[in-house]
Design a protein around this motif. Sequence first.
Motif, PDB file in Angstrom:
ATOM      1  N   CYS A  21      13.652 101.467  41.579  1.00 21.36           N
ATOM      2  CA  CYS A  21      14.243 101.820  40.337  1.00 21.36           C
ATOM      3  C   CYS A  21      14.359 100.550  39.453  1.00 21.36           C
ATOM      4  N   ALA A  22      14.337  99.328  39.816  1.00 16.47           N
ATOM      5  CA  ALA A  22      14.388  98.283  38.931  1.00 16.47           C
ATOM      6  C   ALA A  22      12.958  98.017  38.288  1.00 16.47           C
ATOM      7  N   SER A  23      11.659  98.304  39.125  1.00 14.01           N
ATOM      8  CA  SER A  23      10.519  98.023  38.482  1.00 14.01           C
ATOM      9  C   SER A  23       9.884  98.985  37.523  1.00 14.01           C
ATOM     10  N   LEU A  31      11.649 100.942  32.116  1.00 12.26           N
ATOM     11  CA  LEU A  31      10.743 100.742  30.807  1.00 12.26           C
ATOM     12  C   LEU A  31      11.300  99.525  29.995  1.00 12.26           C
ATOM     13  N   GLU A  32      12.684  99.358  30.033  1.00 12.75           N
ATOM     14  CA  GLU A  32      13.275  98.575  29.329  1.00 12.75           C
ATOM     15  C   GLU A  32      12.895  97.079  29.661  1.00 12.75           C
ATOM     16  N   GLN A  33      12.255  96.755  30.972  1.00 13.43           N
ATOM     17  CA  GLN A  33      11.953  95.683  31.311  1.00 13.43           C
ATOM     18  C   GLN A  33      10.335  95.505  31.743  1.00 13.43           C
ATOM     19  N   GLN A  34       9.650  96.232  31.033  1.00 18.16           N
ATOM     20  CA  GLN A  34       8.029  96.349  31.281  1.00 18.16           C
ATOM     21  C   GLN A  34       7.756  95.807  29.776  1.00 18.16           C
ATOM     22  N   PRO A  35       6.981  94.845  29.532  1.00 16.31           N
ATOM     23  CA  PRO A  35       6.679  94.121  28.340  1.00 16.31           C
ATOM     24  C   PRO A  35       5.974  95.057  27.427  1.00 16.31           C
ATOM     25  N   MET A  36       4.996  95.929  27.886  1.00 10.60           N
ATOM     26  CA  MET A  36       4.197  96.826  26.837  1.00 10.60           C
ATOM     27  C   MET A  36       5.072  97.983  26.716  1.00 10.60           C
ATOM     28  N   CYS A  37       5.765  98.623  27.849  1.00  9.91           N
ATOM     29  CA  CYS A  37       6.365  99.826  27.873  1.00  9.91           C
ATOM     30  C   CYS A  37       7.529  99.774  26.802  1.00  9.91           C
ATOM     31  N   SER A  38       8.159  98.499  26.664  1.00 13.83           N
ATOM     32  CA  SER A  38       9.620  98.545  25.967  1.00 13.83           C
ATOM     33  C   SER A  38       9.293  98.700  24.705  1.00 13.83           C
ATOM     34  N   ARG A  39       7.965  98.478  23.985  1.00 15.33           N
ATOM     35  CA  ARG A  39       7.611  98.690  22.650  1.00 15.33           C
ATOM     36  C   ARG A  39       6.610  99.630  22.273  1.00 15.33           C
ATOM     37  N   GLY A  90       6.691 107.400  31.890  1.00 15.44           N
ATOM     38  CA  GLY A  90       7.473 106.719  33.069  1.00 15.44           C
ATOM     39  C   GLY A  90       6.394 106.042  33.678  1.00 15.44           C
ATOM     40  N   VAL A  91       6.548 104.876  34.536  1.00 13.37           N
ATOM     41  CA  VAL A  91       5.600 104.053  35.298  1.00 13.37           C
ATOM     42  C   VAL A  91       5.845 104.770  36.777  1.00 13.37           C
ATOM     43  N   CYS A  92       4.813 104.353  37.528  1.00 14.24           N
ATOM     44  CA  CYS A  92       4.901 104.629  39.090  1.00 14.24           C
ATOM     45  C   CYS A  92       4.867 103.320  39.937  1.00 14.24           C
ATOM     46  N   PRO A  93       5.784 102.919  40.616  1.00  9.83           N
ATOM     47  CA  PRO A  93       5.564 101.567  41.212  1.00  9.83           C
ATOM     48  C   PRO A  93       4.521 101.701  42.424  1.00  9.83           C
ATOM     49  N   VAL A  94       4.495 102.832  43.147  1.00  3.89           N
ATOM     50  CA  VAL A  94       3.539 103.040  44.068  1.00  3.89           C
ATOM     51  C   VAL A  94       2.046 102.801  43.477  1.00  3.89           C
ATOM     52  N   PRO A 126      12.622 117.756  31.790  1.00  2.00           N
ATOM     53  CA  PRO A 126      11.925 118.757  32.465  1.00  2.00           C
ATOM     54  C   PRO A 126      11.998 118.582  34.057  1.00  2.00           C
ATOM     55  N   GLY A 127      12.599 117.525  34.436  1.00  2.00           N
ATOM     56  CA  GLY A 127      12.669 117.222  36.048  1.00  2.00           C
ATOM     57  C   GLY A 127      11.315 116.695  36.590  1.00  2.00           C
ATOM     58  N   PHE A 128      10.521 116.144  35.645  1.00  2.00           N
ATOM     59  CA  PHE A 128       9.012 115.481  35.869  1.00  2.00           C
ATOM     60  C   PHE A 128       9.390 114.144  36.413  1.00  2.00           C
ATOM     61  N   MET A 129       9.225 114.187  37.917  1.00  2.00           N
ATOM     62  CA  MET A 129       9.605 112.837  38.661  1.00  2.00           C
ATOM     63  C   MET A 129       8.932 111.583  38.118  1.00  2.00           C
ATOM     64  N   ASP A 130       7.525 111.862  37.845  1.00  2.00           N
ATOM     65  CA  ASP A 130       6.658 110.777  37.421  1.00  2.00           C
ATOM     66  C   ASP A 130       6.854 110.128  36.230  1.00  2.00           C
ATOM     67  N   ALA A 131       7.367 110.885  35.382  1.00  2.00           N
ATOM     68  CA  ALA A 131       7.536 110.258  33.799  1.00  2.00           C
ATOM     69  C   ALA A 131       8.974 110.474  33.442  1.00  2.00           C
ATOM     70  N   ARG A 132       9.732 109.312  34.284  1.00  4.47           N
ATOM     71  CA  ARG A 132      11.211 109.156  33.931  1.00  4.47           C
ATOM     72  C   ARG A 132      11.335 107.791  33.776  1.00  4.47           C
ATOM     73  N   CYS A 133      12.409 107.487  33.301  1.00  7.04           N
ATOM     74  CA  CYS A 133      12.955 106.056  33.336  1.00  7.04           C
ATOM     75  C   CYS A 133      14.365 105.826  33.704  1.00  7.04           C
ATOM     76  N   PRO A 134      14.581 105.393  34.900  1.00  8.11           N
ATOM     77  CA  PRO A 134      13.594 104.918  35.887  1.00  8.11           C
ATOM     78  C   PRO A 134      12.959 106.144  36.685  1.00  8.11           C
ATOM     79  N   CYS A 135      11.668 105.759  37.520  1.00  8.47           N
ATOM     80  CA  CYS A 135      11.150 107.001  37.946  1.00  8.47           C
ATOM     81  C   CYS A 135      11.976 107.555  39.311  1.00  8.47           C
ATOM     82  N   GLY A 136      11.463 108.656  39.728  1.00 10.54           N
ATOM     83  CA  GLY A 136      12.444 109.352  40.371  1.00 10.54           C
ATOM     84  C   GLY A 136      12.379 108.858  42.025  1.00 10.54           C
ATOM     85  N   ALA A 137      11.538 107.865  42.186  1.00  7.56           N
ATOM     86  CA  ALA A 137      11.430 107.365  43.557  1.00  7.56           C
ATOM     87  C   ALA A 137      12.902 107.048  44.320  1.00  7.56           C
TER      88      ALA A 137
END
Lengths: 100, 480
Positions: free
Chosen positions: B407-409, B412-420, B428-432, B343-354
């Motif tokens: 992009c790296a942070s 979600l593949e590298q986020q302990p809780m998110c990956s499961r 998606g997560v927001c580094p800011v 849907p082009g939702f920048m806040d909920a993508r993996c990686p985020c749109g930043a």
Amino acid sequence: MKKETTLVVDDAIYSEEALKLAAYVFEDRFRTALRRRGARTEVRFSGEGAGDAPGEFLNEALNQQCRLDLMKKNSKVANIIVTRMLLSASGGNQKSGGKK
Amino acid sequence: MAVKAAKRTERVPQVYWRDIGGRMLLTNDFGSYAVMTEAEFRRYMKTGAPPSPAFRDKLGASGFLRERLDMEALAAGWRRRNAFLFAGPGLHILVMTLRCNQGCLYCQSGAVRSPGPGTDMSWETARRCVDLAFASPAPAITIEFQGGEPLLNWGVLKKTVDYARSLEKKKGKPLSLALISNFTLMDEKKAEFLLSRECSICTSLDGPADLHDRNRPFSGASSHAAVVRWLKYFKRRSDRQGPGYRIFKPGALLTVSRDSLGRGREIVDEYAGLGLEDIFLRPLAPIGYAKRAWPKIGYSAEEFSRFYAGTLDHIIALNARGTRIKEKTASMFLEKILAGRDPGFMDARCPCGAGVGQLAYDPRGQVYTCDEGRMMGWEGDDMFRIGDVRGLDYGRIASAPASRACCASSNLEQQPMCSRCAYRPYCGVCPVYNFEAQRSLWGHMPSNGRCAVFMGIFDAIFRALASPKKAKILAGWTAE
């Protein structure tokens, strides 16, 4: 008032990298000094926020350790995703003749 | 908590699961989902076979049965849902001015009252921002004019709109224009100009007059009155259309403050009464000024989740009675869940749109990974600054430390809780946010407020999807 607290953690559970990353996260809250003691690491907190430091530090160290452990399993796919995204953002698709 | 399939469940392809109030939600990497009773779930996990004949086709087609995995079709679906991975920054946010004539209680954008050095974007800077936007590798771009109140820099805004439309013709790259304004400076001439350039118009509407005016004070007058007047105007124009150009339906954004929490129904009724077909229940984020004002206006994730679930129920009930109105966060997630599209939702993508899906340009021409990063820059921390528009190209943007770190942070593949997590295929997560709230780009999900808010939103959506009547209404919220 200056405070100081000390914690000893088992190296079999927390890697040096996880402890360093956790220390970095809190660098603006309190000072953290790490010292190896055989198979353990002594973590010394000092400064204004040192009172609450051990609990928060251990939570963050666990978070970092879980992330590092996960990276060992998932790093291949994770790197593919990040590389793909950065390449697309840089216009790399176009430079390589638009092949996707 | 969902756990990846371990050896003892190897008959089951990798799945994630979550209890959604007595029923089990299952999802997988292909973005498919299924809902089962606990007994059905246990049987499925033990045998890998569909728990009943009724499930066979659905589970088979959606990648839940190992012996029926159609990898080619599933991979094509994955690619469609993650189409953003193959495009560049498509959203370009131009902050035309930091000045604003309102004093919103939660203002996250760092608005200032009077003009000063660097508060307004010059024409020269705006032109360079548009040039950089058009150089993006994205096949189509959106330029969004924001502030402060962007109409306070009308002369430059007007020139920028025309310049962008001329570049669209010259370069053949599709362009969408969007303006976010509080409407207090809108007049017929400006409105006509914007409509004739096919600029979509969006404002902020926090609900009924007393709530809106308390949140968004405007030097003695009612800011709500201006919003309502111009929403009606743009709606009327859109309903009638006319020869020559498309007129978009106006949009409105709701920022949920502490005062909104008990008033979900009234707020939705206000939107529906104005004929608005979307309502965006946006939680406050403790970023920029809002972080300092948090003790007065903030709330817990649990409080927001209760508000969201109750308000979503009311919106669904209105739809059941014939009123067309969608909740925007839900409709964006449903686009992924039900339609399998991005849907082009920048806040909920993996990686985020930043930095890789969007860029924010401040009035001085400083380029940030996103508007949230730009707000942090205004508050004094330039961690998310990419560089100056005068010396950037997309190679430099993608290789800037801020872009790479985000992009790296946010992977979600590298986020302990998110990956499961069962919601990973859609979230998606927001580094800011993570950095502002938890001083770490990676964040710490077990105590992360944004994660708890998103969990609450997903719980409400999937609970609604488990009811056939509600699911039918929600299916109508995805794009045609």
